[in-house]
Design an enzyme around this catalytic site. Sequence first.
Site, PDB file in Angstrom:
ATOM      1  N   SER A 143     120.647  16.146 -64.582  1.00  0.00           N
ATOM      2  CA  SER A 143     122.062  16.113 -64.240  1.00  0.00           C
ATOM      3  C   SER A 143     122.213  16.493 -62.778  1.00  0.00           C
ATOM      4  O   SER A 143     121.346  17.178 -62.213  1.00  0.00           O
ATOM      5  CB  SER A 143     122.840  17.112 -65.115  1.00  0.00           C
ATOM      6  OG  SER A 143     124.129  17.369 -64.603  1.00  0.00           O
ATOM      7  N   TYR A 156     123.696  25.547 -68.921  1.00  0.00           N
ATOM      8  CA  TYR A 156     123.441  24.105 -68.926  1.00  0.00           C
ATOM      9  C   TYR A 156     122.849  23.655 -67.594  1.00  0.00           C
ATOM     10  O   TYR A 156     121.848  22.925 -67.554  1.00  0.00           O
ATOM     11  CB  TYR A 156     124.734  23.345 -69.217  1.00  0.00           C
ATOM     12  CG  TYR A 156     124.587  21.848 -69.096  1.00  0.00           C
ATOM     13  CD1 TYR A 156     123.932  21.109 -70.078  1.00  0.00           C
ATOM     14  CD2 TYR A 156     125.102  21.167 -67.994  1.00  0.00           C
ATOM     15  CE1 TYR A 156     123.795  19.739 -69.973  1.00  0.00           C
ATOM     16  CE2 TYR A 156     124.962  19.790 -67.874  1.00  0.00           C
ATOM     17  CZ  TYR A 156     124.313  19.084 -68.871  1.00  0.00           C
ATOM     18  OH  TYR A 156     124.174  17.719 -68.751  1.00  0.00           O
TER      19      TYR A 156
END
Length: 261
Positions: A143, A156
């Site tokens: 990401s 995350y």
Amino acid sequence: MTVSLERRTALVTGASSGLGIEFARELAARGAVLILAARSEAPMQALASELRAAGATVHVRCVDLADAVAREAFAAQLERDGLTVDVLVNNAGFGVFGPFADTEWERLDAMLAVDVVALTHLTRLFVPAMRSRGFGRVLQVASTGAFQPTPTYAAYAAAKSYVLQLSHALDVELRGTGVRCTVVSPGVTATQFFAVAGQRPTWYQRLTRMQASTVARQGVAAMLGGRSGIITGWANAVMAHATRLMPRGLSARVAGVLMRN
């Protein structure tokens, strides 16, 4: 040189929704035999029917990738079924939104079990055989959050940073073996990510959102082209690289502002 996937077998995890579906479509369009793996069978069966109608060979496997025993059994069953994994797309994962100290440990634990542990374990399960055969491709999904500390997505973003670092290191280790590891780092993508994470998208996230099909196409192209990594979307690439010029504290504060509704 771009590698052909004709008659190669590709395993896509998290193939019941979002990017997993688009990765499967992209790989099928390139001639790969597919193994779809996720917990939810019905969406995978629907996808399998769609891809078979277009001429693809598709195998569906229901597996809880958060369970280490299930992962071992899954790999063993594929071997018994005579299915050789030439391409591994480690797409399964999800995010958890909210202040770290106020987030239930069960949610964080479940996220790390899939985003970090399952990804690492599956890579370890399938890469040695790829190396022995002299061919393999691994596509890890990170990401843009991997490039900076991100308040409200603290765990995350840290998990995706792990994926980014692991993938680049593994690709160097595998040079000369016929196996390559590519990491794709998408920004905001039009999937169910926010619904699962528990966040209402901000103005910034709505502005920079990309279609899942575009992300999948760019990620697969990078993998087949032998690239070690790609950040999808020029704006995402600029933002991710710009964070390297900032002190970490400032980078975290900027990310925190961008996450606010």
